[in-house]
Design an enzyme around this catalytic site. Structure first.
Site, PDB file in Angstrom:
ATOM      1  N   THR A 121      -4.318  -7.212  -4.247  1.00  0.00           N
ATOM      2  CA  THR A 121      -4.665  -8.420  -4.995  1.00  0.00           C
ATOM      3  C   THR A 121      -5.689  -8.120  -6.079  1.00  0.00           C
ATOM      4  OG1 THR A 121      -4.254  -9.697  -2.991  1.00  0.00           O
ATOM      5  CG2 THR A 121      -5.450 -10.808  -4.735  1.00  0.00           C
ATOM      6  N   TYR A 124      -4.504   0.563   5.734  1.00  0.00           N
ATOM      7  CA  TYR A 124      -3.728  -0.514   5.126  1.00  0.00           C
ATOM      8  C   TYR A 124      -2.249  -0.174   5.242  1.00  0.00           C
ATOM      9  CZ  TYR A 124      -2.589  -3.919   1.367  1.00  0.00           C
ATOM     10  OH  TYR A 124      -2.086  -4.970   0.618  1.00  0.00           O
ATOM     11  N   LYS A 183      -5.374  -3.230   8.295  1.00  0.00           N
ATOM     12  CA  LYS A 183      -4.862  -4.416   7.607  1.00  0.00           C
ATOM     13  C   LYS A 183      -3.347  -4.345   7.717  1.00  0.00           C
ATOM     14  CE  LYS A 183      -4.398  -6.948   3.299  1.00  0.00           C
ATOM     15  NZ  LYS A 183      -4.573  -6.978   1.823  1.00  0.00           N
ATOM     16  N   VAL A 188      -7.206 -10.639   6.301  1.00  0.00           N
ATOM     17  CA  VAL A 188      -7.595 -10.283   4.938  1.00  0.00           C
ATOM     18  C   VAL A 188      -6.618 -11.029   4.044  1.00  0.00           C
ATOM     19  CG1 VAL A 188      -7.895  -8.467   3.236  1.00  0.00           C
ATOM     20  CG2 VAL A 188      -8.434  -8.010   5.641  1.00  0.00           C
TER      21      VAL A 188
END
Length: 296
Positions: free
Chosen positions: A50, A138, A166, A206
């Protein structure tokens, strides 16, 4: 057993604000970070998907960490995205983030090269060995092309600085397998899974959508923590249309989050190429979903 929450429960995958000319907007980043923490975020994850990490420079990433750390002080954790497709470069970014004041590192699977699991494991271990900061691995195979397999996560959990995941794998069974066999803190990386993963022992989320509605998403976890599962479920369901509009409408969440923040007069600015801004019709649809959500 107490769920480990090394960076808090409610984390925002923060956008990276730019000026109208496309430069890094550190003042805007500080104002946005302060708002997010004031409205309920326990932590901010910078320079992730993001945060447009592929199109920000190493110097910009470090400057962003420094500015956000200054803005939030000790009120929230600051996790810096440092993952690249190059182990050496990832380590350089990790050391720079540590120096800039980050509390942790978000390390995505190396993308494009698609390393096998043994090489992937070695990559994460090298990064973890290089700095003193804890790592969030991630797992987002839809973007990287490489899954961090549950068995690989279980092995990596033995490293003292690999503390969290994540999860954007869309493998709910795999997540539960890792939760059952490790002390890793799992964070939902897909907003539609925030409550579901939390209910089976995840640390929190998250969230990209939290750029826009941080307090309302945190309320889902708060209701569940208070033992009011029906209220938590209703609050999660209430967010469905906004989550769908922002995350499942054919545009990256970066584009939709910035479009909404700009429309609401909050720091965001343009996206960087090759991304393109949302068109007027899309912005109107996002605003309608947001307004309906806030009125419900």
């Amino acid at each position: 057993m107490t769920t480990p929450r090394p960076f808090g429960r409610a984390l925002c995958a923060m956008i990276t604000p730019f000026t109208d000319a496309g430069a890094l907007d550190l003042d805007g980043a500080q104002r946005l970070a302060d708002r997010l923490v004031t409205e309920g975020c326990d932590g901010l994850v910078l320079s992730g998907t993001t945060g447009e990490s592929p199109t920000t420079t190493d110097a910009e990433k470090a400057a962003l960490v420094t500015a956000v750390r200054e803005a939030v002080g000790g009120r929230a954790s600051v996790v810096a995205g440092v993952g690249t497709f190059d182990t050496r470069h990832t380590i350089e970014l990790a050391l720079a983030a540590e120096k800039a004041g980050a509390d942790g590192l978000l390390v995505v699977s190396p993308y494009y090269s698609r390393p096998p699991q043994d090489a992937l494991e070695a990559h994460f271990r090298e990064v973890a060995d290089a700095s003193g900061l804890p790592l969030v691995l991630y797992d987002i195979p839809g973007r990287t092309g490489t899954r961090i397999e549950p068995d690989t996560l279980i092995r990596l959990a033995g490293h003292p600085r690999i503390v969290a995941v994540k999860d954007c794998s869309y493998d709910f069974l795999g997540a539960q397998k890792v939760l059952d066999r490790t002390e890793l803190a799992y964070y939902a990386g897909c907003d539609e899974h925030n409550l579901a993963l939390y209910a089976v022992g995840a640390a929190g989320y998250v969230s990209t959508v939290a750029n826009v509605v941080p307090a309302q998403l945190r309320a889902v976890l708060d209701a569940f923590e208070a033992g009011d599962t029906p209220v938590a479920a209703r609050l999660q369901q209430r967010a469905t249309r906004l989550i769908e509009a922002m995350m499942s409408a054919g545009l990256p969440g970066t584009v939709t989050a910035k479009a909404l923040l700009n429309a609401l007069g909050l720091p965001a600015g343009p996206v960087r190429a090759p991304l393109r801004p949302a068109d007027r019709e899309t912005v109107d649809g996002l605003l309608a979903a947001y307004e309906q959500f806030m009125a419900s």
